[in-house]
Scaffold this motif. Structure first.
Motif, mmCIF file in Angstrom:
data_model
loop_
_atom_site.group_PDB
_atom_site.id
_atom_site.type_symbol
_atom_site.label_atom_id
_atom_site.label_comp_id
_atom_site.label_asym_id
_atom_site.label_seq_id
_atom_site.Cartn_x
_atom_site.Cartn_y
_atom_site.Cartn_z
ATOM 1 N N THR A 46 -26.825 15.397 -36.801
ATOM 2 C CA THR A 46 -25.582 15.946 -36.062
ATOM 3 C C THR A 46 -24.446 15.804 -36.501
ATOM 4 O O THR A 46 -23.925 17.094 -36.449
ATOM 5 N N LEU A 47 -24.542 15.419 -37.802
ATOM 6 C CA LEU A 47 -22.995 15.863 -39.081
ATOM 7 C C LEU A 47 -23.302 17.493 -38.908
ATOM 8 O O LEU A 47 -22.059 17.378 -38.832
ATOM 9 N N VAL A 48 -24.497 17.939 -39.604
ATOM 10 C CA VAL A 48 -24.397 18.662 -39.976
ATOM 11 C C VAL A 48 -24.199 20.250 -39.109
ATOM 12 O O VAL A 48 -22.869 20.981 -39.461
ATOM 13 N N GLU A 49 -24.819 19.662 -38.158
ATOM 14 C CA GLU A 49 -24.069 20.342 -36.554
ATOM 15 C C GLU A 49 -22.852 20.471 -37.318
ATOM 16 O O GLU A 49 -22.602 22.263 -35.900
ATOM 17 N N THR A 50 -21.720 19.891 -36.939
ATOM 18 C CA THR A 50 -21.076 19.508 -35.767
ATOM 19 C C THR A 50 -19.894 20.293 -37.343
ATOM 20 O O THR A 50 -19.434 21.296 -36.740
ATOM 21 N N LEU A 51 -19.836 20.230 -38.845
ATOM 22 C CA LEU A 51 -19.942 21.157 -39.684
ATOM 23 C C LEU A 51 -19.919 22.471 -39.460
ATOM 24 O O LEU A 51 -18.928 23.467 -39.694
ATOM 25 N N GLU A 52 -21.407 22.532 -39.042
ATOM 26 C CA GLU A 52 -21.869 24.242 -38.884
ATOM 27 C C GLU A 52 -20.916 25.087 -37.546
ATOM 28 O O GLU A 52 -20.900 26.536 -37.595
ATOM 29 N N GLY A 53 -20.199 23.861 -36.350
ATOM 30 C CA GLY A 53 -19.442 24.188 -35.989
ATOM 31 C C GLY A 53 -20.447 24.654 -34.939
ATOM 32 O O GLY A 53 -19.925 25.507 -32.850
ATOM 33 N N LEU A 54 -21.701 23.912 -34.325
ATOM 34 C CA LEU A 54 -22.813 24.396 -33.211
ATOM 35 C C LEU A 54 -22.174 22.588 -31.930
ATOM 36 O O LEU A 54 -22.938 23.189 -31.073
ATOM 37 N N ARG A 55 -22.403 22.044 -32.471
ATOM 38 C CA ARG A 55 -21.219 20.768 -31.585
ATOM 39 C C ARG A 55 -20.109 20.333 -31.677
ATOM 40 O O ARG A 55 -19.663 20.419 -32.499
ATOM 41 N N VAL A 83 -29.368 27.328 -44.007
ATOM 42 C CA VAL A 83 -31.202 27.012 -43.694
ATOM 43 C C VAL A 83 -31.711 26.073 -43.327
ATOM 44 O O VAL A 83 -30.655 25.336 -44.105
ATOM 45 N N LEU A 84 -31.919 26.315 -42.054
ATOM 46 C CA LEU A 84 -32.568 25.252 -41.273
ATOM 47 C C LEU A 84 -33.919 24.834 -42.169
ATOM 48 O O LEU A 84 -34.696 25.684 -42.597
ATOM 49 N N GLN A 85 -33.807 23.703 -41.137
ATOM 50 C CA GLN A 85 -35.687 23.180 -41.237
ATOM 51 C C GLN A 85 -36.407 24.019 -40.902
ATOM 52 O O GLN A 85 -37.805 24.232 -41.071
ATOM 53 N N LEU A 150 -27.476 23.899 -46.766
ATOM 54 C CA LEU A 150 -29.189 23.293 -47.056
ATOM 55 C C LEU A 150 -29.930 22.372 -46.790
ATOM 56 O O LEU A 150 -29.300 20.797 -46.707
ATOM 57 N N ASP A 151 -30.385 22.321 -44.967
ATOM 58 C CA ASP A 151 -30.696 21.431 -44.108
ATOM 59 C C ASP A 151 -32.805 21.284 -44.888
ATOM 60 O O ASP A 151 -33.456 21.704 -44.565
ATOM 61 N N VAL A 180 -23.583 21.746 -49.085
ATOM 62 C CA VAL A 180 -24.469 20.369 -48.087
ATOM 63 C C VAL A 180 -25.505 20.738 -48.888
ATOM 64 O O VAL A 180 -26.181 21.734 -47.589
ATOM 65 N N LEU A 181 -26.134 19.572 -49.033
ATOM 66 C CA LEU A 181 -27.717 19.300 -48.870
ATOM 67 C C LEU A 181 -28.090 18.462 -47.994
ATOM 68 O O LEU A 181 -27.933 17.609 -48.421
ATOM 69 N N THR A 182 -28.784 18.099 -47.367
ATOM 70 C CA THR A 182 -29.066 17.622 -46.674
ATOM 71 C C THR A 182 -31.024 17.011 -47.137
ATOM 72 O O THR A 182 -32.092 18.293 -47.300
ATOM 73 N N THR A 183 -31.313 15.956 -47.520
ATOM 74 C CA THR A 183 -32.513 15.824 -48.148
ATOM 75 C C THR A 183 -33.383 14.085 -48.213
ATOM 76 O O THR A 183 -32.636 13.197 -48.094
#
Ligand code: ATP
Length: 297
Positions: A46-55, A83-85, A150-151, A180-183
């Motif tokens: 949710t946080l990353v999508e907000t950063l990407e401007g998707l929400r 890079v999406l999942q 990077l997701d 920004v890496l989520t892992t």
């Protein structure tokens, strides 16, 4: 100091009645790799999508590359890579066709960098999972983005492919890309990240430079208590000693070298062998579990 690439203050995101992100503050600076960690459902996506401007956030302030990413999505898109999942490539196109479709030009160097040069005429559907992840990464970096999301880029990769991805990521950092890496792989964050945040139920539970976050946790010494010995027979140590039912002794200490010295001196004098002896500084795994325990308690 220059403005941060990402600046988030008091961010909140809701899905109907449910608040998935509950007041997050964070900053990501130019050229660093920032890791976002957390259990399933912690609010990372949710946080990353907000950063990407998707929400759009439900409250708070978000600035990415100096602009509001939701309102100014077009400007952000041109300067970021994602890079999406899960990726959805047309399965019948070859690697070379997908790359050309994405961006015109000769991309031999990039194909080689991601170790896909020998696969350029193979159809996407025939690639292995690891090769597909590398193709994802290749497409994300083709436009030389200033900021890369990077997701979970190495989920499902074998150790060699993971290492190769890490090498590519280090190369991008060396060129000044902000990442920004989520892992869910803590050793991945430990090895690549400069700073991190651990999210828990929509809040930042821990954040800071990786070295500081690790230094805030005690180190550990562990060994099997020699047969017939009472734990009370151990020498005085600065750390806390826990005798586990398995017979293992664990010392949590902020004075690793001193305690180890005392322990080894004692074992030598007593003629004892400390089986399966281990001594190590805290890992992110320790930090992660400590975070969970504090929160649950
Ligand atoms: P994971 O590690 O599993 O990917 P995450 O940290 O990325 O998890 P999110 O996907 O951001 O977590 O989800 C945060 C919370 O919001 C979860 O409780 C999830 O169930 C909820 N959530 C996510 N998307 C929606 C949605 N579209 N509608 C309602 N609730 C949602």
């Amino acid at each position: 100091m220059r403005n941060p690439v990402i600046d988030v203050a008091a961010l909140r995101c809701r899905y109907g009645d449910f608040e998935a992100v509950r007041g997050v503050d964070l900053q990501v600076h130019q050229g660093e790799l920032f890791a976002l960690l957390g259990t399933n459902g912690a609010g990372k996506t949710t946080l990353v999508e907000t950063l990407e401007g998707l929400r759009a956030p439900s409250a708070g302030r978000v600035r990415v590359l100096g602009v509001d990413p939701f309102r100014d999505r077009a400007a952000i898109r041109a300067r970021t890579g994602v890079v999406l999942q899960e990726s959805g490539f047309p399965p019948d196109l070859t690697v070379a066709e997908v790359v050309r479709l994405w961006r015109r030009g000769d991309h031999r160097a990039e194909l080689a960098r991601l170790d896909l040069a020998h696969r350029r005429d193979v159809r996407v559907k025939q690639l292995s999972g690891g090769e597909r992840r590398r193709l994802d990464l290749l497409l994300a970096v083709l436009g030389r983005p200033e900021l890369l999301f990077l997701d979970e880029p190495t989920t499902g990769l074998d150790p060699e492919s993971r290492q190769r991805t890490w090498d590519v990521v280090r190369g991008l950092l060396a060129e000044g890309t902000t990442i920004v890496l989520t892992t869910h792989y803590l050793e991945e964050a430990e090895s690549l990240a400069h700073r991190l945040a651990i999210l828990h139920e929509g809040e930042v539970a821990v954040s800071g430079a990786v070295v500081d976050v690790l230094a805030a946790q005690p180190a550990r010494i562990s060994f099997d208590l020699p047969a017939g010995l009472d734990v009370l027979a151990l020498p005085m140590l600065a750390g806390d000693v826990v005798h586990e039912p398995s017979g293992r002794v664990e010392v949590r200490t902020r004075q690793l070298q001193d305690d180890l010295d005392v322990l080894l001196g004692w074992a030598r004098r007593e003629g004892l062998a400390l089986a399966r002896l281990r001594a190590h500084h805290a890992s992110l795994e320790d930090v992660f579990h400590a975070t969970r325990q504090v929160r649950v308690a």
